[in-house]
Design a protein around this motif. Structure first.
Motif, PDB file in Angstrom:
ATOM      1  N   LEU B  85      45.721  46.022  55.008  1.00  0.00           N
ATOM      2  CA  LEU B  85      45.873  44.568  55.086  1.00  0.00           C
ATOM      3  C   LEU B  85      45.522  43.921  53.751  1.00  0.00           C
ATOM      4  N   ARG B  86      44.485  44.453  53.110  1.00  0.00           N
ATOM      5  CA  ARG B  86      44.044  43.863  51.838  1.00  0.00           C
ATOM      6  C   ARG B  86      45.064  44.057  50.720  1.00  0.00           C
ATOM      7  N   GLU B  87      45.903  45.107  50.860  1.00  0.00           N
ATOM      8  CA  GLU B  87      46.947  45.295  49.854  1.00  0.00           C
ATOM      9  C   GLU B  87      47.898  44.111  49.833  1.00  0.00           C
ATOM     10  N   GLU B  88      48.015  43.425  50.990  1.00  0.00           N
ATOM     11  CA  GLU B  88      48.939  42.299  51.107  1.00  0.00           C
ATOM     12  C   GLU B  88      48.304  40.992  50.663  1.00  0.00           C
ATOM     13  N   VAL B  89      46.979  41.017  50.460  1.00  0.00           N
ATOM     14  CA  VAL B  89      46.248  39.790  50.159  1.00  0.00           C
ATOM     15  C   VAL B  89      45.547  39.962  48.815  1.00  0.00           C
ATOM     16  N   GLY B  90      46.095  39.373  47.772  1.00  0.00           N
ATOM     17  CA  GLY B  90      45.470  39.473  46.454  1.00  0.00           C
ATOM     18  C   GLY B  90      44.340  38.468  46.338  1.00  0.00           C
ATOM     19  N   MET B  91      43.341  38.806  45.526  1.00  0.00           N
ATOM     20  CA  MET B  91      42.227  37.872  45.367  1.00  0.00           C
ATOM     21  C   MET B  91      41.826  37.742  43.910  1.00  0.00           C
ATOM     22  N   VAL B  92      41.529  36.513  43.518  1.00  0.00           N
ATOM     23  CA  VAL B  92      41.067  36.230  42.157  1.00  0.00           C
ATOM     24  C   VAL B  92      39.693  35.570  42.271  1.00  0.00           C
ATOM     25  N   PHE B  93      38.736  36.092  41.496  1.00  0.00           N
ATOM     26  CA  PHE B  93      37.344  35.657  41.650  1.00  0.00           C
ATOM     27  C   PHE B  93      36.933  34.685  40.550  1.00  0.00           C
ATOM     28  N   GLN B  94      35.877  33.961  40.856  1.00  0.00           N
ATOM     29  CA  GLN B  94      35.329  33.034  39.860  1.00  0.00           C
ATOM     30  C   GLN B  94      34.909  33.774  38.586  1.00  0.00           C
ATOM     31  N   ASN B  95      34.251  34.928  38.759  1.00  0.00           N
ATOM     32  CA  ASN B  95      33.737  35.673  37.598  1.00  0.00           C
ATOM     33  C   ASN B  95      34.660  36.804  37.159  1.00  0.00           C
ATOM     34  N   PHE B  96      35.924  36.694  37.472  1.00  0.00           N
ATOM     35  CA  PHE B  96      36.991  37.626  37.049  1.00  0.00           C
ATOM     36  C   PHE B  96      36.827  39.014  37.647  1.00  0.00           C
ATOM     37  N   ASN B  97      35.619  39.583  37.526  1.00  0.00           N
ATOM     38  CA  ASN B  97      35.357  40.928  38.049  1.00  0.00           C
ATOM     39  C   ASN B  97      36.368  41.950  37.567  1.00  0.00           C
ATOM     40  N   LEU B  98      36.742  41.854  36.297  1.00  0.00           N
ATOM     41  CA  LEU B  98      37.586  42.910  35.726  1.00  0.00           C
ATOM     42  C   LEU B  98      36.749  44.178  35.620  1.00  0.00           C
ATOM     43  N   PHE B  99      37.446  45.326  35.572  1.00  0.00           N
ATOM     44  CA  PHE B  99      36.735  46.595  35.458  1.00  0.00           C
ATOM     45  C   PHE B  99      36.441  46.834  33.982  1.00  0.00           C
ATOM     46  N   PRO B 100      35.177  46.733  33.559  1.00  0.00           N
ATOM     47  CA  PRO B 100      34.867  46.712  32.122  1.00  0.00           C
ATOM     48  C   PRO B 100      35.106  48.043  31.420  1.00  0.00           C
ATOM     49  N   ASP B 171      39.364  32.105  44.323  1.00  0.00           N
ATOM     50  CA  ASP B 171      38.020  31.599  44.605  1.00  0.00           C
ATOM     51  C   ASP B 171      37.460  30.923  43.351  1.00  0.00           C
ATOM     52  N   GLU B 172      37.630  29.633  43.253  1.00  0.00           N
ATOM     53  CA  GLU B 172      37.192  28.855  42.091  1.00  0.00           C
ATOM     54  C   GLU B 172      37.558  29.544  40.778  1.00  0.00           C
ATOM     55  N   PRO B 173      38.852  29.753  40.532  1.00  0.00           N
ATOM     56  CA  PRO B 173      39.266  30.580  39.387  1.00  0.00           C
ATOM     57  C   PRO B 173      38.958  29.969  38.023  1.00  0.00           C
ATOM     58  N   THR B 174      38.701  28.681  37.972  1.00  0.00           N
ATOM     59  CA  THR B 174      38.467  28.063  36.654  1.00  0.00           C
ATOM     60  C   THR B 174      37.029  27.597  36.457  1.00  0.00           C
ATOM     61  N   SER B 175      36.179  27.850  37.456  1.00  0.00           N
ATOM     62  CA  SER B 175      34.820  27.289  37.378  1.00  0.00           C
ATOM     63  C   SER B 175      33.951  27.940  36.318  1.00  0.00           C
ATOM     64  N   ALA B 176      34.254  29.222  35.973  1.00  0.00           N
ATOM     65  CA  ALA B 176      33.411  29.912  34.987  1.00  0.00           C
ATOM     66  C   ALA B 176      33.997  29.824  33.586  1.00  0.00           C
ATOM     67  N   LEU B 177      35.028  28.978  33.415  1.00  0.00           N
ATOM     68  CA  LEU B 177      35.723  28.940  32.120  1.00  0.00           C
ATOM     69  C   LEU B 177      35.254  27.775  31.270  1.00  0.00           C
ATOM     70  N   ASP B 178      35.325  27.987  29.955  1.00  0.00           N
ATOM     71  CA  ASP B 178      35.121  26.860  29.042  1.00  0.00           C
ATOM     72  C   ASP B 178      36.285  25.894  29.241  1.00  0.00           C
ATOM     73  N   PRO B 179      36.022  24.584  29.094  1.00  0.00           N
ATOM     74  CA  PRO B 179      37.044  23.578  29.414  1.00  0.00           C
ATOM     75  C   PRO B 179      38.394  23.834  28.735  1.00  0.00           C
ATOM     76  N   GLU B 180      38.383  24.320  27.483  1.00  0.00           N
ATOM     77  CA  GLU B 180      39.662  24.451  26.791  1.00  0.00           C
ATOM     78  C   GLU B 180      40.494  25.607  27.330  1.00  0.00           C
ATOM     79  N   MET B 181      39.902  26.445  28.215  1.00  0.00           N
ATOM     80  CA  MET B 181      40.654  27.583  28.736  1.00  0.00           C
ATOM     81  C   MET B 181      41.160  27.356  30.155  1.00  0.00           C
ATOM     82  N   VAL B 182      40.721  26.235  30.751  1.00  0.00           N
ATOM     83  CA  VAL B 182      41.118  25.956  32.135  1.00  0.00           C
ATOM     84  C   VAL B 182      42.635  25.820  32.219  1.00  0.00           C
TER      85      VAL B 182
END
Lengths: 316, 250
Positions: B85-100, B171-182
């Motif tokens: 089911l989750r494969e059908e539902v993509g999610m974007v997080f406030q803190n990006f959570n990329l794999f470093p 989930d609040e995708p722009t809240s952790a960004l500097d204003p010029e990157m929103v």
């Protein structure tokens, strides 16, 4: 004001302190009138003494024409003893020899007892290290599991192992578990070391996993990964990197702790040292040598981990 | 997942209640429907339960009572495979959570290769296409730590898109960004919306809500108070709490 300008001064003081330390060791040994005999240690590291080849019975020697084989035919004519590999001929053609006479000698490099001890320490350390990581990984994962059985069993394991001395555990493994399961002393020793180190490795891995932000697991799961996939591809690689420094410390401790298996008569570096002391009466030289060899093992491990750490830092 | 469900409702939440283990009542009888191709923006003060609501939609948070149906499948039915089911539902997080520990391309390709078991040579063109779409084709070999916040969030969007989901949660995708990157992130989201992606967006960007949303939800204290079109949501707030909230943020 530029601070670095004083560096030369500090380094010369450091050098002076080290020099002073070395000199004080010499003074100390002079005060107890100890004569250093380092050359006595060498044969116990590498034995270059020619090995004598003895005649097995009374008989007559026949040396082949180009002197590359010796034949001893026994006096009763029933048997013949042939030597083809030797470096120094000690008899002539037609000589009469008695049983136990030296007919030739073979010069070869053999490992002395200390070098053999070093190999044994290396072997038991590598074996224990491998199993410590495997057991530690499973215990560490069980420790953070939500299943009460896994969680509490792993907690019990860690508490039991960390709460008792390694020396006592080695005795228990050798005398109790070793007797029940009929383990030889090497297996018992390696098992005791693995089980002991695994408890610490488990805690290191647990803290490493918990130091990875929760968001990493959430991101992985939200992409449809199972818990195991998320662990394998996302969490553990990051945890591994974070645990490298404490893990290196644990591995070094393991190498040093392996000296305790000498109590169950495994001839490791420490036990070899003890045996050589009783043969040479040169305890200072032997123990300094043994310490240096341990340092060689732990130092190369540190160096290896350091390199690994630098390589993994590429994504930082 | 082959799913024959063709109904117009992509996500249906019926009367969901959520209690946290500490007793906090985070969601109170929330019911909402998100239709196919619709962009729904959720707005509310912090602690109103809007992020919790979003996270229940792919079961990052479990609900205490109620029912959630995604693409015709009941999320809490015993036969449901939540990973599918989750494969059908993509999610974007406030803190990006990329794999470093992976570079940009690996971040995007990992899930299609490991979850969908697709071959690298099939996935790579897709990943490059998506990264091109979010404007990061030049950053493919970089690690997340070498990117700006806005670039990281665009990679995160690309990573979610690579699974070719039916719906995207933000989930609040722009809240952790500097204003010029929103702006650059919102631009990608607008592009996505115009491509017809079904989106649920929790955000504080009122401009985005007004411009892009088909419907705007207002939550406060765990309750869904308003579900309205953006025009009447912002111009004629139907609820006194919404009116006072808007007067504070606008």
């Amino acid at each position: 004001m530029v601070k670095t300008s004083n560096n030369l001064l500090w380094y010369s003081i450091l050098f002076a302190i080290l020099l002073g330390l070395g000199y004080s060791i010499i003074l100390a040994s002079q005060s107890i009138q100890y004569t250093w005999r380092w050359e006595r240690i060498v044969p116990y590291l590498i034995n270059t003494e020619p090995k004598p080849i003895l005649s097995p019975y009374d008989g007559t020697v026949t040396v082949s024409a180009n002197a590359d084989a010796i034949m001893v035919s026994s006096d009763d004519g029933e048997s013949a003893f042939e030597v083809k590999v030797f470096s120094q001929l000690e008899v002539e053609d037609g000589d009469q020899v008695f049983e136990g006479d030296v007919i030739a000698s073979l010069s070869e490099w053999r490992l002395g007892p200390i070098a053999n001890g070093l190999l044994m320490t290396l072997k038991i350390s590598i074996v224990s290290l491998f199993f410590a990581v495997v057991i530690g990984l499973f215990v560490g994962l069980a420790r953070i599991s939500s299943n009460p059985i896994l969680k509490h069993l792993s907690m019990l394991y860690v508490e039991l192992v960390r709460g008792t001395p390694l020396l006592v555990q080695i005795f228990i493994f050798y005398f109790f578990i070793g007797t029940v399961l009929e383990l030889d002393r090497f297996t018992a020793g390696a098992a005791a070391l693995s089980v002991f180190a695994a408890a610490y490795v488990a805690e290191i891995i647990r803290s490493g996993i918990q130091s990875v932000p929760v968001g990493q697991m959430e991101a992985a799961r939200s992409l449809g990964m199972t818990y195991v996939q998320a662990m394998v591809y996302i969490i553990l690689p990051q945890a591994f990197k974070r645990t490298l420094p404490p893990m290196a410390g644990q591995f070094i401790t393991l190498i040093k702790d392996s000296s305790l298996v000498s109590v169950i008569s495994i001839t490791d570096l420490t036990k070899a040292g003890r045996e050589v002391v009783s043969g040479t009466f040169a305890p200072f030289e032997v123990w300094f040598t043994v310490a240096l060899l341990y340092l060689l093992l732990t130092g190369s491990l540190s160096w290896l981990v350091n390199k690994l750490e630098k390589r993994m830092a590429s994504s930082d | 997942m082959t799913n024959q469900y063709q109904g117009n409702d992509m996500i249906v939440a019926k009367n969901i209640d959520k209690y946290y283990p500490n007793g906090c009542h985070a969601l109170k009888a929330v019911s909402a429907t998100i239709n196919r191709g619709e962009v729904v923006v959720v707005i509310g003060p912090s602690g109103s339960g809007k992020s919790t609501f979003l996270r229940t939609l792919n079961q990052l948070e479990t609900i205490t009572t109620g029912e959630i149906i995604v693409d015709g499948i009941n999320m809490y039915a015993s036969s449901t495979n939540i990973n599918k089911l989750r494969e059908e539902v993509g999610m974007v997080f406030q803190n990006f959570n990329l794999f470093p520990h992976m570079n940009v391309l690996e971040n995007v390709m990992l899930a299609p290769m490991k979850v969908s078991k697709r071959k690298r040579e099939d996935v790579e063109p897709l990943a490059r296409k998506i990264l091109c779409k979010v404007g990061l084709e030049a950053r493919i070999d970089n690690y997340p730590s070498q990117l700006s916040g806005g670039q990281m969030q665009r990679v995160a969007i690309a990573r979610a898109l690579a699974m070719e989901p039916d719906v995207m949660l933000f989930d609040e995708p722009t809240s952790a960004l500097d204003p010029e990157m929103v702006g650059e992130v919102l631009e990608v989201m607008k592009q996505l919306a115009s491509d017809g992606m079904t989106m649920v967006v929790v955000t504080h960007e009122m401009g985005f809500a007004r411009e892009v949303a088909d419907r705007v939800l207002f939550m406060e204290d765990g309750q869904l108070l308003v579900d309205d079109t953006p025009e009447s949501f912002f111009d004629n707030p139907s609820h006194p709490r919404l009116a006072s909230f808007l007067s504070q943020v606008l």
